[in-house]
Design an enzyme around this catalytic site. Sequence first.
Site, PDB file in Angstrom:
ATOM      1  N   ASP A   1       1.057  -1.371   0.246  1.00 20.34           N
ATOM      2  CA  ASP A   1       0.148  -0.132  -0.214  1.00 20.34           C
ATOM      3  C   ASP A   1       0.720   1.250  -0.112  1.00 20.34           C
ATOM      4  O   ASP A   1       1.489   1.733   1.030  1.00 20.34           O
ATOM      5  CB  ASP A   1      -0.937  -0.002   1.174  1.00 20.34           C
ATOM      6  CG  ASP A   1      -1.828   1.253   1.276  1.00 20.34           C
ATOM      7  OD1 ASP A   1      -2.254   1.793   0.167  1.00 20.34           O
ATOM      8  OD2 ASP A   1      -2.009   1.856   2.345  1.00 20.34           O
TER       9      ASP A   1
ATOM     10  N   GLU B   1      -1.556  -1.150  -4.726  1.00 17.25           N
ATOM     11  CA  GLU B   1      -2.555  -0.376  -4.938  1.00 17.25           C
ATOM     12  C   GLU B   1      -2.338   0.440  -6.238  1.00 17.25           C
ATOM     13  O   GLU B   1      -1.446   1.039  -6.359  1.00 17.25           O
ATOM     14  CB  GLU B   1      -3.225   0.268  -3.896  1.00 17.25           C
ATOM     15  CG  GLU B   1      -4.412   0.926  -3.968  1.00 17.25           C
ATOM     16  CD  GLU B   1      -4.919   1.434  -2.508  1.00 17.25           C
ATOM     17  OE1 GLU B   1      -5.452   0.662  -1.719  1.00 17.25           O
ATOM     18  OE2 GLU B   1      -4.647   2.808  -2.526  1.00 17.25           O
TER      19      GLU B   1
ATOM     20  N   ASP C   1      -2.026   1.059   7.334  1.00 14.32           N
ATOM     21  CA  ASP C   1      -1.545   0.884   6.046  1.00 14.32           C
ATOM     22  C   ASP C   1      -0.770  -0.620   5.823  1.00 14.32           C
ATOM     23  O   ASP C   1      -1.115  -1.332   4.918  1.00 14.32           O
ATOM     24  CB  ASP C   1      -0.152   1.712   6.210  1.00 14.32           C
ATOM     25  CG  ASP C   1      -0.497   3.284   6.053  1.00 14.32           C
ATOM     26  OD1 ASP C   1      -1.332   3.618   5.287  1.00 14.32           O
ATOM     27  OD2 ASP C   1      -0.144   3.826   7.063  1.00 14.32           O
TER      28      ASP C   1
END
Length: 173
Positions: free
Chosen positions: A8, A69, A141
């Site tokens: 991420d 992502e 996160d």
Amino acid sequence: MVRILGIDPGSQRTGVGVIDVADDGSLKHVFHGALVVVGEETFPLRLKRIFDELCGIIGAHDPAEAAIERVFMARNADSALKLGQARGAAICAVVSRGITVHEYAATEVKQAVVGSGRADKTQVQHMIGIILGLKGPLQADAADALAIAITHAHTRSSIQRVGIPRTAWRRRR
């Protein structure tokens, strides 16, 4: 058994998660954490630290596949550019180790782990804890990174069963 690295990306904190996926589809937590790079003197040093620390994690855990992502459009152009650069540093770390990177939109990840593409961070954190059997609170996160890895695990399993490439699943507008 396949080991998957989830990332991420962030310009201040980059979430990292590693899971193992058994042949029967069961998931096992291996590692998670957040690379906090906000203390670096300059932004280029943040990018270097993301690259270096991810290379170290890859070396320590030896994932076969990676998922990250996809960048979304932020309100602030400067923030979006920094996020894109952090994402680029992460992708370079993975690709430099010969690992293919798979990309997922935030809505795809939320849909895969919570059942709703509009889920909030606390819902994602909660579901990741349940799916992987983790006790205690998860850093946001790191939970997102594990969610990205899980999304990839589910997607690769579906592709193997159905035999249709993921690119064919996308709706054309």
